[in-house]
Write a protein that holds these residues in place. Structure first.
Motif, PDB file in Angstrom:
ATOM      1  N   THR A 154     -14.055   4.989   0.027  1.00 36.39           N
ATOM      2  CA  THR A 154     -14.377   4.298   1.280  1.00 36.39           C
ATOM      3  C   THR A 154     -15.846   3.913   1.383  1.00 36.39           C
ATOM      4  OG1 THR A 154     -14.732   6.441   2.341  1.00 36.39           O
ATOM      5  CG2 THR A 154     -12.521   5.502   2.484  1.00 36.39           C
ATOM      6  N   THR A 176      -2.825   6.375  -2.979  1.00 40.07           N
ATOM      7  CA  THR A 176      -2.317   5.701  -1.784  1.00 40.07           C
ATOM      8  C   THR A 176      -2.964   4.326  -1.711  1.00 40.07           C
ATOM      9  OG1 THR A 176      -2.034   7.812  -0.643  1.00 40.07           O
ATOM     10  CG2 THR A 176      -2.089   5.826   0.712  1.00 40.07           C
ATOM     11  N   THR A 177      -2.154   3.310  -1.920  1.00 41.32           N
ATOM     12  CA  THR A 177      -2.687   1.949  -2.026  1.00 41.32           C
ATOM     13  C   THR A 177      -2.780   1.240  -0.683  1.00 41.32           C
ATOM     14  OG1 THR A 177      -0.453   1.132  -2.502  1.00 41.32           O
ATOM     15  CG2 THR A 177      -1.843   1.727  -4.384  1.00 41.32           C
ATOM     16  N   SER A 178      -1.832   1.493   0.226  1.00 39.53           N
ATOM     17  CA  SER A 178      -1.826   0.761   1.490  1.00 39.53           C
ATOM     18  C   SER A 178      -0.976   1.524   2.489  1.00 39.53           C
ATOM     19  CB  SER A 178      -1.288  -0.666   1.297  1.00 39.53           C
ATOM     20  OG  SER A 178       0.057  -0.630   0.833  1.00 39.53           O
ATOM     21  N   MET A 179      -0.886   0.951   3.698  1.00 41.91           N
ATOM     22  CA  MET A 179      -0.060   1.494   4.775  1.00 41.91           C
ATOM     23  C   MET A 179       0.867   0.388   5.265  1.00 41.91           C
ATOM     24  SD  MET A 179      -1.125   4.695   5.254  1.00 41.91           S
ATOM     25  CE  MET A 179      -0.624   5.095   6.923  1.00 41.91           C
ATOM     26  N   VAL A 180       2.170   0.693   5.337  1.00 40.01           N
ATOM     27  CA  VAL A 180       3.168  -0.260   5.820  1.00 40.01           C
ATOM     28  C   VAL A 180       3.901   0.399   6.982  1.00 40.01           C
ATOM     29  CG1 VAL A 180       5.242  -1.581   5.288  1.00 40.01           C
ATOM     30  CG2 VAL A 180       3.439  -1.336   3.568  1.00 40.01           C
ATOM     31  N   SER A 207       5.963   2.181  -8.705  1.00 38.87           N
ATOM     32  CA  SER A 207       6.374   2.194  -7.304  1.00 38.87           C
ATOM     33  C   SER A 207       7.800   2.709  -7.186  1.00 38.87           C
ATOM     34  CB  SER A 207       6.264   0.790  -6.699  1.00 38.87           C
ATOM     35  OG  SER A 207       7.084  -0.118  -7.412  1.00 38.87           O
ATOM     36  N   ILE A 255      -9.087   7.601  -1.887  1.00 37.72           N
ATOM     37  CA  ILE A 255      -9.514   6.209  -1.809  1.00 37.72           C
ATOM     38  C   ILE A 255     -11.019   6.161  -1.590  1.00 37.72           C
ATOM     39  CG2 ILE A 255      -9.234   4.051  -0.545  1.00 37.72           C
ATOM     40  CD1 ILE A 255      -6.473   4.949   0.226  1.00 37.72           C
ATOM     41  N   PRO A 300       2.325   5.685   4.495  1.00 36.87           N
ATOM     42  CA  PRO A 300       1.499   5.447   3.305  1.00 36.87           C
ATOM     43  C   PRO A 300       2.350   5.053   2.113  1.00 36.87           C
ATOM     44  CG  PRO A 300       1.667   7.801   3.787  1.00 36.87           C
ATOM     45  CD  PRO A 300       2.291   7.088   4.940  1.00 36.87           C
ATOM     46  N   GLN A 301       1.852   4.083   1.361  1.00 39.54           N
ATOM     47  CA  GLN A 301       2.533   3.597   0.169  1.00 39.54           C
ATOM     48  C   GLN A 301       1.794   4.155  -1.048  1.00 39.54           C
ATOM     49  OE1 GLN A 301       5.435   1.878   0.527  1.00 39.54           O
ATOM     50  NE2 GLN A 301       5.069   2.214   2.722  1.00 39.54           N
TER      51      GLN A 301
END
Length: 719
Positions: A647, A587-591, A540, A645, A595-596
């Motif tokens: 889905t 891309t693991t998540s959205m904050v 990260s 990802i 995108p993170q």
């Protein structure tokens, strides 16, 4: 009415521009004596400049000069003063600045016909001369200022006039005046070329600067649609049926001039140096706030501001920097920062926690001065060699911090002895690093995921005093060629996340090098390996240096080099000339809509190539001479691959245990037999597809009951 030509206006602008240049130049002046500006044009009776540098033991000499008839040059500065009609005054503005002002000691009014007073101007161009102001030290010129004086006399009319002003009628109801800028009765108005009160001498002063438009009496000509403008020779085909008859009083500029009240002038912006208030110390340090000494002064280190080195620039909390400053040495330096005392460096600094810390100074002596001295120019006119001892070459500061305070400051000062003969360029280095404990306080590349355009964080495994593992931060680099593009002078640039890039440099190779392929292959391998010294890469953008799970091992793909070499043909095989870095991210998540991204793996591989001399096209010198070189490219590149990802819905236990019914793993899919009535069918609404499916089932059952097979079964049953 008296008419005075405003000869001080250009000087007023010149002064303000000079002040601006002065405050910019004053910051980076290092042990030199210069005039700012070095050339001036005086159009009024007063002119000023600034002398910057060590001005304590200088003397100023003023003389009148003239260009040579043969070369046209002014000549070298001189320390011999001449008698002039100018009065020289100085004003000390600090330790390193002096304001120099010259004022004409003569009246500027034009001499009359029978006037016997010599303090007047014989002709309108009153003063036309060139002055040279020299700053001397021990009868040696150190700096010079050239002043071109071109001053006209003040033209005052014979009749002084009165305060009566011309009454301008309301232009809405009256014809436009022949000269609207004629505002004063009986006196020539400045820049009003239609004023009948102006003589030919007056008009010569501002003839090229007349007021434009109707204000200056320059009314635009009548338009071509006026009947009075057209004639029978040049009239268009529509004339005279569509021309306009209008009296001259019907002017489009009527109404632009009115009788109105006077408006009091408002104060304009000032170019004077503002009065700076004393710095206000902060209770606790935050990122970017200045650091203060114990006596509430800024803690300063030489830095670069707008590309120029500043000797005393405040240090900002948690802001790392590393700069190099180049100084021209003609004599041994005597002041800071090239000559520093231990008492000036070992000072107390506020720690931001209601206390203070002392700067711990460690001295080192540089024996090799080649990184610091360059371009030595011997002075033929001087046989004297100077030995400059204890010249400060490097100042490396390390600030240890915790929370909002400073826990310690260590300074490593590197000094050296310079042998100076003539002129040389001295390169000094200054740096400041903020360490949290023992770790470098470097900025992150995201919080928590990587952001595009931020550097990739890499690391090397280190061992602390308590035998616990940690990561020392470093970077992954690509080639950054400069100037000639050779690998010997090339720099490195860090890899930025999400930006694919390719760069390289050139390596000179001779025929003699190609006869030692193993040595050449090892040299190229070492050059490429120097770009990536790290063994780990952070997952990260804000990794923990003490948590190994936040880091991923870098995978290096070794190149199986061939042993087949042909020295007779001057060819080397399997040279690792290209280094490729491949990064896989997810891309693991959205904050907050951002995108993170996280790095899953990083691989470094090499592409081999065969190097041989090119002797075609007439360029055979490198093939004949063993020491003649040709340039071969070394390249490095990076590619980012985003893993999409998944889905899709998770597999059911039925699909996992009974794979024969899995449509993705078998050619025959029994669940698709009733696909139109399942929820996965999206060709039409589910209710309609279900209804149509039920109707088909009903028709199938009806056909079966009424059809031949069912009739035969019924007959057999009844018999």
């Amino acid at each position: 009415m008296a008419y005075v030509v405003d000869t001080l206006f250009p000087t007023f602008i010149s002064r303000r521009v000079t002040c601006v240049l002065f405050f910019i130049s004053l910051a980076h002046t290092q042990n030199t004596i210069v005039f700012q500006p070095s050339y001036l044009t005086a159009t009024g009776p007063a002119v000023s400049a600034f002398l910057l540098g060590q001005t304590s033991d200088l003397s100023l000499n003023l003389r009148t000069v003239s260009p040579s008839n043969t070369t046209g040059s002014i000549g070298s500065p001189s320390c011999v003063a001449d008698a002039t009609q100018w009065v020289l005054t100085t004003e000390q503005l600090g330790k390193t600045a002096v304001r120099v002002q010259l004022r004409l000691n003569q009246s500027l009014h034009l001499c009359g016909e029978n006037e016997t007073d010599t303090d007047c101007c014989l002709k309108p161009l009153c003063v036309l001369e060139t002055l040279q102001l020299s700053a001397c030290q021990n009868n040696t010129p150190r700096a010079s200022l050239l002043i071109q004086a071109k001053i006209h006399a003040l033209l005052v009319p014979a009749n002084a006039g009165s305060d009566n002003k011309t009454v301008i009628l309301n232009q809405v109801y009256q014809p436009l005046g022949s000269c609207p800028c004629d505002l004063t009765l009986g006196v020539c108005d400045i820049r009003c070329c239609c004023d009948k009160d102006c003589s030919s001498e007056d008009l010569a002063l501002f003839l090229s600067h007349c007021l434009p438009g109707p204000f200056g009496g320059q009314v635009s000509p009548a338009p071509d649609y006026q009947c009075s403008v057209q004639s029978s020779e040049n009239s268009p085909d529509w004339f005279p049926f569509l021309c306009v008859n209008s009296p001259p009083e019907n002017n489009p500029y009527l109404g632009l001039f009115y009788q109105g009240d006077t408006i009091a002038p408002k104060p304009g912006p000032s170019f004077q140096r503002p009065v700076l208030s004393a710095p206000a110390p902060v209770n606790v340090y935050i990122q970017g706030s200045p650091i203060f000494t114990l006596n509430n002064r800024y803690f300063t280190i030489p830095q670069k501001v707008l590309g120029q080195c500043v000797n005393s620039a405040p240090v900002a909390f948690l802001k790392n920097f590393r700069v190099e400053c180049v100084t021209v040495l003609r004599s041994c330096p005597t002041g800071s920062p090239l000559q520093t005392l231990l008492t000036d460096l070992s000072i107390k600094v506020k720690d931001g926690q209601q206390g203070d810390v002392m700067v711990d100074v460690i001295d080192e002596v540089a024996t090799d001065l080649s990184p610091f001295i360059s371009k030595r120019d011997s002075n033929a006119s001087s046989d004297k060699t100077l030995l400059c001892e204890n010249v400060t070459l490097v100042l490396d500061y390390k600030f240890y911090w915790k929370g909002n305070g400073i826990t310690g400051i260590k300074l490593t000062r590197t000094v050296g002895t310079i042998t100076l003969s003539g002129r040389a360029l001295l390169t000094t280095k200054y740096s400041a690093l903020f360490l949290n404990g023992e770790f470098l306080g470097e900025p992150n590349s995201g919080n928590p995921g990587y952001q595009v355009g931020r550097p990739i964080i890499a690391g090397i495994e280190a061992t602390l005093d308590n035998n616990t593992g940690s990561i020392q931060r470093t970077s992954i680099n690509l080639w950054k060629p400069v100037s000639d593009g050779l690998c010997s002078t090339a720099e490195k640039k860090p890899v930025l996340y999400g930006e694919n890039s390719t760069s390289g440099c050139l390596l000179p190779v001779s025929r003699h090098n190609l006869t030692q392929c193993d040595l050449l292959r090892g040299t190229v391998t070492a050059l490429q390996a120097d770009l990536i010294t790290a063994t780990y890469v952070a997952k990260s953008g804000n990794p923990d240096l003490l948590t190994m799970t936040n880091w991923v091992n870098i995978s290096f793909v070794t190149l199986n080099s061939s042993t087949a070499t042909d020295n007779r043909m001057s060819t080397c095989y399997d040279i690792p000339s290209h280094q490729h870095i491949h990064v896989w991210s997810l891309t693991t998540s959205m904050v907050g809509g951002i995108p993170q991204r996280e790095i899953l793996a990083l691989q470094v591989s090499y592409s081999p190539s065969n190097w041989a001399l090119d002797c075609g096209g007439g360029s055979v010198s490198s093939c004949m001479d063993a020491d003649e070189t040709q340039l071969f490219p070394l390249t490095s590149s990076i590619t980012f691959t985003d893993i999409p990802i998944n889905t899709r819905p998770a597999k059911t236990r039925f699909q996992i245990n009974f794979t024969e019914y899995d449509c993705n793993r078998n050619d025959v899919c029994w669940p698709e037999l009733v696909f139109p009535i399942t929820s996965r069918y999206t060709g039409e609404p589910y209710s309609q597809s279900l209804a149509k499916g039920m109707i088909l089932v009903f028709f199938f059952i009806t056909a079966s009951i009424l059809g031949t097979p069912w009739r035969q079964i019924r007959q057999a049953w009844s018999s």
